[in-house]
Every structure is written in structure tokens, then in C-alpha cells.
Enzyme design. Structure first.
Site, mmCIF file in Angstrom:
data_model
loop_
_atom_site.group_PDB
_atom_site.id
_atom_site.type_symbol
_atom_site.label_atom_id
_atom_site.label_comp_id
_atom_site.label_asym_id
_atom_site.label_seq_id
_atom_site.Cartn_x
_atom_site.Cartn_y
_atom_site.Cartn_z
ATOM 1 N N GLN A 27 34.951 22.501 37.691
ATOM 2 C CA GLN A 27 34.102 23.091 36.659
ATOM 3 C C GLN A 27 34.535 22.735 35.243
ATOM 4 O O GLN A 27 33.707 22.589 34.350
ATOM 5 C CB GLN A 27 34.112 24.621 36.782
ATOM 6 C CG GLN A 27 33.236 25.186 37.858
ATOM 7 C CD GLN A 27 33.222 26.709 37.795
ATOM 8 O OE1 GLN A 27 34.220 27.342 37.486
ATOM 9 N NE2 GLN A 27 32.094 27.293 38.091
ATOM 10 N N ASP A 49 49.220 29.944 40.526
ATOM 11 C CA ASP A 49 48.777 29.834 41.913
ATOM 12 C C ASP A 49 47.689 28.782 42.047
ATOM 13 O O ASP A 49 46.739 28.747 41.261
ATOM 14 C CB ASP A 49 48.237 31.187 42.395
ATOM 15 C CG ASP A 49 47.765 31.119 43.837
ATOM 16 O OD1 ASP A 49 48.613 31.218 44.739
ATOM 17 O OD2 ASP A 49 46.544 30.968 44.060
ATOM 18 N N TYR A 54 41.792 23.118 46.629
ATOM 19 C CA TYR A 54 41.022 23.348 45.411
ATOM 20 C C TYR A 54 40.653 22.006 44.770
ATOM 21 O O TYR A 54 41.521 21.204 44.437
ATOM 22 C CB TYR A 54 41.803 24.192 44.410
ATOM 23 C CG TYR A 54 42.130 25.601 44.869
ATOM 24 C CD1 TYR A 54 41.513 26.168 45.983
ATOM 25 C CD2 TYR A 54 43.058 26.372 44.184
ATOM 26 C CE1 TYR A 54 41.816 27.460 46.398
ATOM 27 C CE2 TYR A 54 43.369 27.661 44.581
ATOM 28 C CZ TYR A 54 42.752 28.200 45.686
ATOM 29 O OH TYR A 54 43.058 29.474 46.103
ATOM 30 N N GLN A 177 47.927 37.104 50.261
ATOM 31 C CA GLN A 177 46.995 36.930 49.143
ATOM 32 C C GLN A 177 45.579 37.244 49.610
ATOM 33 O O GLN A 177 44.896 36.394 50.181
ATOM 34 C CB GLN A 177 47.077 35.507 48.584
ATOM 35 C CG GLN A 177 46.247 35.340 47.321
ATOM 36 C CD GLN A 177 46.387 33.971 46.693
ATOM 37 O OE1 GLN A 177 45.383 33.319 46.396
ATOM 38 N NE2 GLN A 177 47.614 33.518 46.480
ATOM 39 N N SER A 206 40.403 37.465 42.848
ATOM 40 C CA SER A 206 39.110 38.039 42.477
ATOM 41 C C SER A 206 39.204 39.504 42.041
ATOM 42 O O SER A 206 38.406 40.336 42.483
ATOM 43 C CB SER A 206 38.108 37.910 43.633
ATOM 44 O OG SER A 206 36.793 38.183 43.195
ATOM 45 N N PRO A 207 40.123 39.867 41.159
ATOM 46 C CA PRO A 207 40.213 41.265 40.717
ATOM 47 C C PRO A 207 38.989 41.720 39.929
ATOM 48 O O PRO A 207 38.729 42.920 39.840
ATOM 49 C CB PRO A 207 41.473 41.281 39.835
ATOM 50 C CG PRO A 207 41.645 39.873 39.376
ATOM 51 C CD PRO A 207 41.175 39.032 40.524
ATOM 52 N N ALA A 209 35.904 40.599 40.767
ATOM 53 C CA ALA A 209 34.769 40.343 41.671
ATOM 54 C C ALA A 209 33.903 39.188 41.188
ATOM 55 O O ALA A 209 32.681 39.310 41.034
ATOM 56 C CB ALA A 209 33.929 41.610 41.854
ATOM 57 N N ARG A 228 28.720 31.919 36.810
ATOM 58 C CA ARG A 228 29.187 31.535 38.141
ATOM 59 C C ARG A 228 28.097 31.763 39.189
ATOM 60 O O ARG A 228 27.991 31.013 40.158
ATOM 61 C CB ARG A 228 30.448 32.329 38.489
ATOM 62 C CG ARG A 228 31.010 32.021 39.868
ATOM 63 C CD ARG A 228 32.405 32.577 40.032
ATOM 64 N NE ARG A 228 33.341 31.885 39.151
ATOM 65 C CZ ARG A 228 34.623 32.193 39.056
ATOM 66 N NH1 ARG A 228 35.115 33.191 39.758
ATOM 67 N NH2 ARG A 228 35.420 31.513 38.249
#
Length: 329
Positions: A27, A49, A54, A177, A206-207, A209, A228
Site C-alpha cells: 500500500q 513485527d 507480508y 499473536q 488489529s486493536p 478493528a 481500507r
């Protein structure tokens, strides 16, 4: 920045860690990615991390370039193995010994480091004996290529089995994780108790969301252009389960609660996951340096019991707690 111990180990990691799952190598352009890494370092983040999968290995390379020249002893670099990379040959995925060893060596080169602080099994592999998987990880530890072992999205049963083998092999098995946030709490009833019992911490992804807990998405309104939720390569499939008016209306009820606490919605969401004592760190991602500086303000924030209860009331009826969804989607 505040720091917490990872599981029962002696490793301290930053409460906010920087991850590059959907951004680096895909992205976000290289210059912007490097600016975000620099912002994380400036903010006091020491924990980074990534994973080989990825952007099909590109994210690891971007991170390696971004951290080059930093004092290695002052960083904690995490990566993962499981998903296929490259052309996708018959041994190019999973947790078999061949794939683990080859993937670790390739990750070390891309990250420009002699060792990985935490090497994580990105999922549980039902097709390979767990003994083979854990022995391969143990050998990497004994070779000095890996310091600690972790997993991602493992069930309570798998964590318990893995911990037993780690004790037998005398290697440090210290973390899980999972996805975890105000709306997605599937780890609370089984995974967290098993982790506490076995000496593992959670490093949560994803804290916020996938952006839903920033309040950006409004009920009854079109999805914001460039978000997104509109990017098929950037997580649209992940975020869409939260994009219904019932959820979005409840999220809007969090606005006054955040304001009363002197926080943005995103900061409230990150601070919320850090109230769980089994959470060692919350992973944030960013496409702009400002997002890093914004979200790190959640470090060290204490939310009182009344605010935590008010959050539960605001979200009542839209929180997912089903432990069988640990690996979903």
C-alpha cells in the site's frame, strides 16, 4: 513509552509495537514506509513485527532497510512463518522442518540481522506433527538464530500442547499473536487463561478493528474513498464484517467516552486492549507518520472501571466472544 515483560521471559517489549502487515511493500511507497518506521523509533517504539508472507517477503525487506544502522541490542524484531512465499512449491508453506529452517534463513537476510528476537508460527499446522515443528524451532534457538518462540492465532488446546513440548525441549515459548479489540474478544474465555497458565503473553493485532474503532466509518453513509474498506488488496475483506449499521452506531457511542477520557477513539481502542494484563503489546500499523504519533499516546493510559463498564454497555450486542472463531477469518 511503557514496557512490559513478554510472558514469563526476561524480554521487555514496548507496549505499542509497530507492524507492517498491510502497508510496507504494497500500500505504501518506500519513502513513506521509511518515514513511518522513523516515526515509530522517535516515539520510543522498540518492538517491530512483520512476517515473510507480508507483501510476499517485501515487507521484511522494507523493515530491514528501515532499521539498518540502529543499535541492534535496542530493538526487538519479530517475524513469522507458515504461509507460502515465492512460487508456492510443495514444501513452500506450513510448519514442516524444511520450510521453517529455509524461511528463517531467508528472513534473517531480508531483515539484515543475525538473529530474530521472536520467531512465530503464523498459524497452527494440522498436517505436520507438532513435535517436528517444535523441534525445528528449538534447533533455531540453539543455533542462536532465534531467541524466543511464539505463535499466532493458536487455540487454547494448541497452546497447551506446544507449551508442553517447549518445556520438554527446554526452549522459551513466550507469546501468542491474536486479533483482539473491543469488538473481537474471542480469546478471552479460553486462549487467555491457557496462556496465563503456560506463561505466554498476547501481542495483539488489529486493536482498532482495521480502522472501524477510529469512528471513520459512519452508519448510513458511503465508505470513505481511499479507506481500507475500499481497498481489496489492503484489508477490505477483513474489515467488512464490522461494516454494518448496528456496529457502526454502537461505535459512535464511544465518541463521548473517549472525549471524556481526553483520548481520540483510536487511542481509546489501543488503551483498551492494554488494560488486559495478559496483553504485552498492541501492534499498530500506519500509512502516515502522524498515525504513529497519534496512537502511541495510548501507552501508559489507565482506564478506570467505570469507563470500561461504559464501553461494554455502549457495545452490548455487537461484541464477538465465540472462542471457536479464534482463527477466523
Amino acid at each position: 513509552m511503557e514496557f512490559r515483560r513478554l510472558g514469563r521471559s526476561g524480554l521487555n517489549i514496548s507496549e505499542i509495537s509497530y507492524g507492517n502487515w498491510l502497508t510496507h511493500g504494497s500500500q505504501v511507497e518506500e519513502d513513506q514506509a521509511q518515514s513511518c518506521i522513523k516515526a515509530a523509533l522517535e516515539a520510543g517504539i522498540t518492538t517491530f513485527d512483520t512476517a515473510d508472507v507480508y507483501a510476499n517477503t517485501k515487507a521484511e525487506s522494507v523493515l530491514g532497510r528501515g532499521l539498518a544502522g540502529q543499535r541492534r541490542e535496542s530493538l526487538e524484531i519479530f517475524t513469522k512463518v507458515f504461509w507460502p512465499t515465492g512460487p508456492g512449491g510443495p514444501n513452500d508453506r506450513g510448519l514442516g522442518r524444511k520450510h521453517i529452517v529455509e524461511s528463517a534463513n531467508a528472513s534473517l537476510k531480508r531483515l539484515q540481522t543475525d538473529y530474530i528476537d521472536l520467531y512465530q508460527a503464523h498459524r497452527f499446522d494440522t498436517t505436520v506433527p507438532l513435535e517436528e515443528t517444535m523441534l525445528a524451532f528449538a534447533d533455531l534457538v540453539r543455533q542462536g538464530k532465534v531467541l524466543y518462540i511464539g505463535v499466532s492465532e493458536w487455540s487454547a488446546e494448541h497452546i497447551t500442547r506446544g507449551a508442553a513440548l517447549a518445556r520438554e525441549l527446554k526452549v522459551p515459548f513466550v507469546s501468542n499473536q491474536p486479533q483482539y479489540n473491543m469488538l473481537w474478544r474471542v480469546i478471552e474465555s479460553q486462549v487467555v487463561p491457557a496462556s496465563e497458565r503456560e506463561g505466554l503473553s498476547q501481542i495483539v493485532w488489529s486493536p482498532i478493528a482495521q480502522g472501524v474503532l477510529t469512528g471513520r466509518y459512519k452508519p448510513g453513509q458511503p465508505l470513505p474513498a481511499g479507506s481500507r474498506a475500499t481497498d481489496e488488496k489492503g484489508g477490505a475483506n477483513m474489515v467488512k464484517r464490522f461494516l454494518n449499521d448496528d456496529v457502526l452506531e454502537r461505535v459512535q457511542k464511544l465518541e463521548p467516552l473517549a472525549a471524556e477520557a481526553g483520548l481520540s477513539l483510536a487511542q481509546l481502542a489501543v488503551a483498551w486492549v492494554l488494560q488486559n494484563p495478559n496483553v504485552a503489546s498492541a501492534i499498530i500499523g500506519a500509512s502516515r507518520p502522524e498515525q504513529v504519533h497519534e496512537n502511541v499516546k495510548a501507552a501508559g493510559v489507565k482506564l478506570d472501571a467505570d469507563l470500561m463498564a461504559a464501553i461494554d454497555t455502549a457495545l452490548e450486542g455487537v461484541v464477538e466472544n465465540d472462542p471457536t472463531l479464534t482463527r477466523a477469518p
